[in-house]
Design a protein around this motif. Structure first.
Motif, mmCIF file in Angstrom:
data_model
loop_
_atom_site.group_PDB
_atom_site.id
_atom_site.type_symbol
_atom_site.label_atom_id
_atom_site.label_comp_id
_atom_site.label_asym_id
_atom_site.label_seq_id
_atom_site.Cartn_x
_atom_site.Cartn_y
_atom_site.Cartn_z
ATOM 1 N N THR A 1 0.866 -1.240 -0.017
ATOM 2 C CA THR A 1 0.063 -0.119 -0.068
ATOM 3 C C THR A 1 0.889 1.246 0.187
ATOM 4 O O THR A 1 0.515 2.203 -0.881
ATOM 5 N N MET A 2 1.793 1.157 0.904
ATOM 6 C CA MET A 2 2.688 2.341 0.777
ATOM 7 C C MET A 2 3.486 2.494 -0.573
ATOM 8 O O MET A 2 3.394 3.594 -0.998
ATOM 9 N N ALA B 1 3.722 5.387 -5.367
ATOM 10 C CA ALA B 1 4.169 5.052 -7.030
ATOM 11 C C ALA B 1 3.204 5.604 -7.946
ATOM 12 O O ALA B 1 3.529 5.982 -8.937
ATOM 13 N N VAL B 2 1.975 5.677 -7.678
ATOM 14 C CA VAL B 2 0.941 6.125 -8.536
ATOM 15 C C VAL B 2 1.262 7.740 -9.073
ATOM 16 O O VAL B 2 1.555 8.022 -10.242
ATOM 17 N N ALA C 1 10.954 -1.250 4.358
ATOM 18 C CA ALA C 1 11.822 -1.882 3.398
ATOM 19 C C ALA C 1 11.140 -2.299 2.043
ATOM 20 O O ALA C 1 11.310 -2.089 0.978
ATOM 21 N N LEU C 2 9.912 -3.031 2.518
ATOM 22 C CA LEU C 2 8.958 -3.700 1.067
ATOM 23 C C LEU C 2 8.438 -2.224 0.385
ATOM 24 O O LEU C 2 8.395 -2.250 -0.887
ATOM 25 N N SER D 1 8.916 -1.338 -3.142
ATOM 26 C CA SER D 1 7.879 -1.387 -4.179
ATOM 27 C C SER D 1 7.370 -0.135 -4.906
ATOM 28 O O SER D 1 6.992 0.065 -5.917
ATOM 29 N N ILE D 2 7.753 0.976 -4.209
ATOM 30 C CA ILE D 2 7.531 2.409 -4.969
ATOM 31 C C ILE D 2 8.370 2.336 -6.264
ATOM 32 O O ILE D 2 7.791 2.661 -7.370
ATOM 33 N N ALA D 3 9.652 1.661 -6.300
ATOM 34 C CA ALA D 3 10.405 1.872 -7.421
ATOM 35 C C ALA D 3 9.944 0.739 -8.393
ATOM 36 O O ALA D 3 9.867 1.245 -9.519
#
Lengths: 259, 388
Positions: B205-206, B211-212, B269-270, B274-276
């Motif tokens: 979710t973070m 990322a969006v 960390a995740l 995940s953003i990237a």
């Protein structure tokens, strides 16, 4: 402003040179009177699409001026440009509908230029617009398709959605970029008859690129022919004889009839 | 129109391809490969013999995999005890409870004495265990027995060598078992698995939330028309690539230093990873959309926001959802190991079980991971197929 004898569209010395040096338009000038059904013919790559897109500045012209209804398009600010664009409907060869969205939403997007941008975040359209959208869908003969996904429609039906979308703008001018090039002959006539009706009944001026001279002769009140970014013919449809045809399309061309 | 000749003219000389075994390049290449793999074998210290020699070390784990610690039963036990003192002091008489009692042939003595014990009043025909309990309550098994039809048994044993003088001999007979229930290990593992799934959910979710918006800046077709768009695009893409190149496990170590051990470090960390990853996938999804609707809606006089809402968003939503589910799936799998570096989740207990050689418990954790990951894998595949 507007009205009277003032031409709806005046183009002065319009030139477009793409990055990389391709000269798509060179010094194009003409005027379009109100109520005309002006057809632009010419080979692929002759600059027809570029010309249409320079009129509403989907493509930024390199130099020259465009006046729409007495207002200069080329020097307009973003806000002015939005106001000008909403009076110019546009229909496309590939229909350019949002395929996954319902037909009625596609039609409603034609009205976005009149609405506050914040409303779009909530996908909000006033109820009166929804009625207007349905009325326009009825006008193009597909009210029963209002709530199906746009990509489930046939090509001809999709183009009629495109016309309904342009109608939502209550346009004074419609730019049609090869609106029937992806359609079969029978469907082509049906679509063009809707455009003709808008031209005759609603008095909307039409600027339409076409491939087929036979269609141009049938629907146009005036024909512009383009070749290599320049206007090589400007006159009445029936005046294009064999010699002129060869001048436009080249010596090897043979005219294909579409009925 | 004439058909164009497509075949190319033959080259002037009559060139013959060399047969492979006649070419010196082939032998040079083979030699080079041999050197590369020979060196690789050496530096990675491949010793296949260890696979055989070490087999007995891992055997308990393989056995445990077949019998993970999942279920347990409550046992009803009938017990009786009798004291036995070293050093001549006479103990008090044995307390008899529940009908069963023990009688020892002698109640005092020294280490290494032979003693016979007779038990009475036990449930007949059951197996039981005889225990020796020293002064501070440490137990060792003296032997096992089976009661006869009258509930009696007799057993001889040697007094063991223990510290202290006040000892107790006790007999226990299992009289029955309760219903099957989840073992404490299973409950712990389940608890940690839930934590793992939510760790992945929060991390994903973070990632999605950040990322969006970033993905719009990392899409060439949207930034091209903005002032300074090329710089924004380049910076966003560079961030995606750099952040993606750092393994989430490394990030987890960094975050445990920052925010302390526990699931929150794992979430961070995740999340960053995940953003990237999502940002890059999202950007590419945006770049691959059909430009036609953008053109059409721009032509109606719509603003940039309206164009994004009505021409871009409807085209990217299904792909965004698919990528997000896929990422969550990866994150669940990854969060099982993030506990190994202190990032919380099931990996934390799995590591403990392995370090303590508690193979059956470790097997329970491993099976849990395998089952949950397989289910999520399948579920995400189904959902993605439906959407796209």
């Amino acid at each position: 402003m507007g009205g009277g004898t003032e031409p709806i569209l005046r183009i002065e010395h319009l030139t477009k040179v793409y990055e990389g040096g391709t000269r798509a338009l060179s010094d194009v000038s003409f005027e379009v009177a109100r109520g005309e059904f002006l057809i632009i013919i010419g080979l692929s790559g002759s600059g027809k699409s570029t010309l249409l897109r320079c009129i509403n500045r989907l493509i930024e012209p390199t130099s020259g001026k465009v006046f729409f209804d007495g207002r200069e398009v080329t020097g307009a600010s973003q806000q002015e440009l939005r106001e000008i664009r909403r009076k110019i409907g546009m229909i496309f060869q590939q229909f350019n509908l949002v395929k996954r969205a319902p037909v009625v939403t596609n039609v409603l997007t034609g009205r976005l230029g009149y609405l506050p941008p914040a409303w779009s975040l909530g996908n909000y359209f006033p109820g009166s617009l929804a009625q207007g959208a349905m009325a326009n869908l009825e006008r193009v003969g597909i009210p029963e398709k209002a709530f199906v996904r746009a990509d489930t429609l046939s090509g001809g039906q999709q183009q009629r959605v495109g016309i309904a979308r342009a109608l939502m703008q209550e346009p004074q001018l419609i730019l049609a970029d090869e609106p029937v090039a992806s359609l079969d002959p029978a469907t082509s006539h049906s679509v063009l008859r809707y455009v003709e009706e808008l031209n005759k009944k609603d008095g909307i001026t039409v600027l339409c690129c076409l491939h087929f001279l036979s269609l141009a002769r049938r629907y146009g009140t005036r024909i512009l022919a383009m070749k290599a970014g320049q206007i090589v013919y400007d006159g009445l449809p029936h005046e294009i004889d064999d010699a002129r045809f060869k001048a436009i399309y080249g010596e090897d061309a043979v005219e294909v009839e579409i009925r | 129109m004439a058909v164009k000749e497509l075949s190319r003219p033959q080259p002037a000389g009559s060139w013959q391809p060399t047969v492979w075994y006649r070419s010196w390049k082939f032998y040079l290449g083979a030699l080079a490969l041999l050197v590369v793999y020979g060196y690789g074998w050496r530096v990675t210290q491949i010793r296949l013999g260890e696979l055989v020699r070490g087999a007995h070390l891992i055997a308990p784990f393989v056995v445990a995999l077949a019998s993970p610690d999942v279920m347990t039963r409550d046992q009803h036990v009938q017990a009786a005890a009798s004291p036995f003192y070293f050093g001549g002091e006479t103990p008090p008489p044995a307390a008899s409870g529940g009908g069963a009692r023990l009688m020892l042939s002698r109640v005092t003595g020294g280490i290494g004495d032979r003693v016979t014990v007779i038990g009475e009043g036990f449930v007949p025909d059951r197996r039981g265990t005889l225990w020796w309990e020293n002064q501070i309550g440490q137990r060792q098994q003296l032997g096992s027995f089976t009661t006869d039809a009258k509930g009696r048994f007799s057993l001889a044993f040697t007094t063991p060598e223990v510290q202290g003088t006040h000892n107790t001999v006790s007999a226990e007979v299992v009289t029955g078992t309760g219903p099957l229930r989840a073992s404490p290990t299973l409950l712990i593992v389940l608890d940690r698995m839930v934590e793992t799934i939510f760790l992945a959910l929060m991390g994903t979710t973070m990632g999605v939330i950040l990322a969006v918006p970033l993905s719009f800046l990392g899409a060439k077709n949207l930034t091209a028309n903005l002032p300074g768009g090329a710089i924004v695009y380049g910076a966003t893409r560079a961030f995606f690539n750099i952040a993606r190149s750092i393994e989430a496990l490394v990030l987890a170590i960094v975050f445990t230093v920052w925010v302390g051990l526990g699931p929150f470090a794992g979430v961070l960390a995740l999340g960053v990873h995940s953003i990237a990853s999502l940002g890059k996938l999202y950007s590419e999804a945006i770049e691959s959309i059909d430009a036609g609707p953008i053109e059409a809606i721009t032509a109606t006089g719509a603003s940039a926001l309206q164009v994004v809402r009505y021409a871009v968003v409807p085209q990217i939503v299904p792909q965004f959802i698919a990528f997000t589910i896929y990422r969550w799936d990866i994150n669940v799998r990854f969060s099982t190991v993030i506990g190994f570096v202190g990032g919380g989740g099931i990996g934390f207990v799995l590591q403990q079980y392995i370090n303590l050689l508690q193979w059956r418990q470790a097997a329970t954790a491993l099976w849990m991971i395998a089952i949950v990951v397989a289910i999520l894998d399948y579920a995400s595949a189904v959902v993605r197929e439906r959407i796209v």
